[in-house]
Design a protein around this motif. Structure first.
Motif, PDB file in Angstrom:
ATOM      1  N   GLU A  39      34.656 -11.630 -43.187  1.00 22.56           N
ATOM      2  CA  GLU A  39      33.438 -11.741 -43.992  1.00 22.56           C
ATOM      3  C   GLU A  39      33.629 -12.595 -45.233  1.00 22.56           C
ATOM      4  OE1 GLU A  39      32.100  -7.792 -45.209  1.00 22.56           O
ATOM      5  OE2 GLU A  39      34.147  -7.094 -45.503  1.00 22.56           O
TER       6      GLU A  39
ATOM      7  N   ARG B  56      23.895 -11.499 -52.340  1.00 17.69           N
ATOM      8  CA  ARG B  56      23.040 -10.858 -51.342  1.00 17.69           C
ATOM      9  C   ARG B  56      22.036  -9.885 -51.944  1.00 17.69           C
ATOM     10  NH1 ARG B  56      27.446  -7.095 -48.067  1.00 17.69           N
ATOM     11  NH2 ARG B  56      25.717  -5.759 -47.494  1.00 17.69           N
TER      12      ARG B  56
ATOM     13  N   ARG C  12      30.820   3.290 -42.540  1.00 17.84           N
ATOM     14  CA  ARG C  12      30.986   2.846 -43.929  1.00 17.84           C
ATOM     15  C   ARG C  12      31.458   4.032 -44.763  1.00 17.84           C
ATOM     16  NH1 ARG C  12      25.800  -0.563 -42.922  1.00 17.84           N
ATOM     17  NH2 ARG C  12      26.383  -2.681 -43.516  1.00 17.84           N
TER      18      ARG C  12
ATOM     19  N   ARG D  45      35.868   2.121 -41.054  1.00 16.61           N
ATOM     20  CA  ARG D  45      36.238   1.097 -42.031  1.00 16.61           C
ATOM     21  C   ARG D  45      36.759   1.777 -43.278  1.00 16.61           C
ATOM     22  NH1 ARG D  45      31.849  -3.044 -44.425  1.00 16.61           N
ATOM     23  NH2 ARG D  45      31.118  -1.178 -45.500  1.00 16.61           N
TER      24      ARG D  45
ATOM     25  N   MET E  56      37.606  -6.928 -40.996  1.00 13.86           N
ATOM     26  CA  MET E  56      36.331  -7.595 -41.094  1.00 13.86           C
ATOM     27  C   MET E  56      36.583  -9.053 -41.445  1.00 13.86           C
ATOM     28  SD  MET E  56      33.540  -4.898 -42.230  1.00 13.86           S
ATOM     29  CE  MET E  56      32.422  -6.220 -42.062  1.00 13.86           C
TER      30      MET E  56
ATOM     31  N   ARG F 240      37.026  -5.731 -54.804  1.00 14.87           N
ATOM     32  CA  ARG F 240      36.325  -4.868 -53.854  1.00 14.87           C
ATOM     33  C   ARG F 240      37.081  -4.819 -52.527  1.00 14.87           C
ATOM     34  NH1 ARG F 240      31.333  -7.720 -50.797  1.00 14.87           N
ATOM     35  NH2 ARG F 240      31.589  -5.764 -49.684  1.00 14.87           N
TER      36      ARG F 240
ATOM     37  N   GLY G 177      31.390  -9.680 -40.525  1.00 12.25           N
ATOM     38  CA  GLY G 177      30.370  -9.107 -41.410  1.00 12.25           C
ATOM     39  C   GLY G 177      29.462 -10.226 -41.884  1.00 12.25           C
ATOM     40  N   THR G 178      28.359 -10.404 -41.178  1.00 12.93           N
ATOM     41  CA  THR G 178      27.513 -11.569 -41.494  1.00 12.93           C
ATOM     42  C   THR G 178      26.796 -11.424 -42.832  1.00 12.93           C
ATOM     43  OG1 THR G 178      25.760 -10.632 -40.117  1.00 12.93           O
ATOM     44  CG2 THR G 178      27.170 -12.307 -39.101  1.00 12.93           C
ATOM     45  N   ASN G 179      26.668 -10.189 -43.336  1.00 11.20           N
ATOM     46  CA  ASN G 179      25.990 -10.041 -44.637  1.00 11.20           C
ATOM     47  C   ASN G 179      26.821 -10.687 -45.738  1.00 11.20           C
ATOM     48  OD1 ASN G 179      24.384  -8.391 -43.051  1.00 11.20           O
ATOM     49  ND2 ASN G 179      25.296  -6.490 -43.806  1.00 11.20           N
ATOM     50  N   ASP G 180      28.091 -10.299 -45.806  1.00 10.97           N
ATOM     51  CA  ASP G 180      28.936 -10.894 -46.833  1.00 10.97           C
ATOM     52  C   ASP G 180      29.322 -12.328 -46.495  1.00 10.97           C
ATOM     53  OD1 ASP G 180      29.353  -9.117 -49.064  1.00 10.97           O
ATOM     54  OD2 ASP G 180      30.220  -7.736 -47.604  1.00 10.97           O
TER      55      ASP G 180
ATOM     56  N   CYS H 255      29.124  -6.812 -37.157  1.00  5.44           N
ATOM     57  CA  CYS H 255      28.463  -5.619 -37.690  1.00  5.44           C
ATOM     58  C   CYS H 255      27.527  -5.924 -38.846  1.00  5.44           C
ATOM     59  CB  CYS H 255      29.482  -4.549 -38.064  1.00  5.44           C
ATOM     60  SG  CYS H 255      30.677  -5.072 -39.308  1.00  5.44           S
ATOM     61  N   GLY H 256      27.236  -7.200 -39.091  1.00  3.34           N
ATOM     62  CA  GLY H 256      26.239  -7.540 -40.110  1.00  3.34           C
ATOM     63  C   GLY H 256      24.829  -7.427 -39.532  1.00  3.34           C
TER      64      GLY H 256
ATOM     65  N   LEU I 126      30.848   0.529 -37.004  1.00  2.00           N
ATOM     66  CA  LEU I 126      31.131   0.478 -38.446  1.00  2.00           C
ATOM     67  C   LEU I 126      30.768   1.813 -39.068  1.00  2.00           C
ATOM     68  CD1 LEU I 126      31.643  -0.856 -41.237  1.00  2.00           C
ATOM     69  CD2 LEU I 126      29.328  -1.778 -41.145  1.00  2.00           C
TER      70      LEU I 126
ATOM     71  N   LYS J 197      29.225  -1.233 -55.261  1.00  2.00           N
ATOM     72  CA  LYS J 197      29.433   0.156 -54.868  1.00  2.00           C
ATOM     73  C   LYS J 197      30.541   0.808 -55.697  1.00  2.00           C
ATOM     74  CE  LYS J 197      29.588  -1.216 -50.458  1.00  2.00           C
ATOM     75  NZ  LYS J 197      29.447  -1.368 -48.983  1.00  2.00           N
TER      76      LYS J 197
END
Ligand code: PEP
Ligand code: MG
Length: 323
Positions: free
Chosen positions: A182, A216, A48, A84, A180, A110, A203-206, A253-254, A46, A92
């Protein structure tokens, strides 16, 4: 730590019985790419790119982007790099583009939504990636996909970008194209999406944020947003199974991928590439080497039956101690 990093750098990611797992790095800037190699990264899972844009007062030109992407790939010395496309919006902002004021930016314009709404900015980035891919092992992926049509539109713009770059006399590569996964809708559209791409990167974060409807970045609900929760692991199971049926490879990639227990569970669920912050690489490689694939699969199946993330972590910590 130095000695451990050196050992990890020499050793390939694999389960105890030798199933290869690519252990890659999440990178924001050139310096991260250099440290990724020191920590034993087998690639960049990833890049970013938004951070390369956010640091500037003006949009980076196509030529400058080609240079930036090539520089990251050079630092990786022949290892693969997944670039990505811009994931701005949400938390962001871009200093040189007027962004809509949104009451719920994480549910707003986003990722790919922003890029599709700004096709010139997007195609400039796509041309730069295609050009960098002419000389380096570069792949590309789109963030925040939530519908099939978004991927169709993005691929159409990619085709247009390819034609434009070639008409301008540039060599272009043929990167693998991924998305991704996510958002919950992407999970449940995995069968359709798999027909349009070469790979998924979860993307486990999102994905966690959106599954639990828990921001988050909000400390008051941080406890809800637990990537070890079976609700997240079950979404990953579905995604990995459907991807496998379609011959599409799956990475994560989270943050979950950079946790030793998380990494073992993900491998047990069918994930074969893990991308993380570089310092996590040595301990993840070590954790993977302590379990056979069958053992990881067994652990993952057990975890899926538990009631919440706390239970998975407590039970998993015990399994890690006993391994
Ligand atoms: C994710 O959402 O898990 C991810 C890797 O992307 P980011 O953290 O950059 O949103
Ligand atoms: Mg994300």
């Amino acid at each position: 730590e130095e000695a451990e990093a050196r050992r990890a750098a020499e050793q390939e990611g694999a389960t105890r019985d030798g199933v290869r797992i690519e252990v890659a790095a999440n990178v924001r800037r050139l310096a991260d790419a250099e440290s990724a190699v020191r920590f034993g990264a087998e690639g960049v899972g990833l890049l970013r790119t938004e951070f390369l844009f956010m640091a500037r007062r003006e949009a980076p030109s196509e030529a400058l982007q080609v240079q930036m992407y090539q520089a990251v790939a050079e630092a990786l010395q022949g290892r693969p790099v997944i670039i990505r496309t811009l994931d701005v919006g949400g938390d962001k902002p871009l200093p040189f583009v007027e962004m809509p004021r949104e009451a719920n930016p994480f549910l707003g314009q986003r990722g790919i939504r922003f890029s599709l709404a700004h096709p010139d900015l997007f195609k400039t980035q796509l041309r730069a990636i295609l050009r960098a891919a002419a000389t380096h092992p570069i792949h590309l992926m789109f963030p925040m996909v939530s519908t099939v049509d978004e991927v169709r539109q993005a691929r159409a713009l990619l085709d247009a970008a390819r034609r434009e770059a070639m008409e301008a006399g540039h060599d272009v590569g043929t990167p693998q194209v991924g998305i991704m996964v996510e958002t919950p809708s992407a999970v449940w559209l995995a069968d359709h999406l798999a027909t349009l791409v070469d790979f998924f990167s979860i993307g486990t974060n999102d994905l966690t944020q959106y599954l639990f409807a828990a921001d988050r970045t909000n400390p008051h609900v941080a406890e809800l947003a637990d990537p070890f929760h079976p609700a997240v692991l079950r979404a990953i199971t579905h995604t990995a199974r459907v991807a496998g049926e379609h011959g599409v490879w799956v990475g994560v990639c989270g943050e979950l991928a950079g946790d030793p227990l998380g990494a073992v569970l993900l491998v047990g669920l069918g994930v074969r590439e893990l991308s993380m912050n570089p310092p996590a690489i040595p301990r993840v490689k070590r954790a993977l080497g302590r379990f056979t694939l069958a053992e990881a699969q067994h652990l993952a199946q057990q975890a899926l039956t538990l009631e919440d993330g706390k239970a998975v972590r407590a039970w998993g910590a015990e399994q890690m101690r006993n391994s």
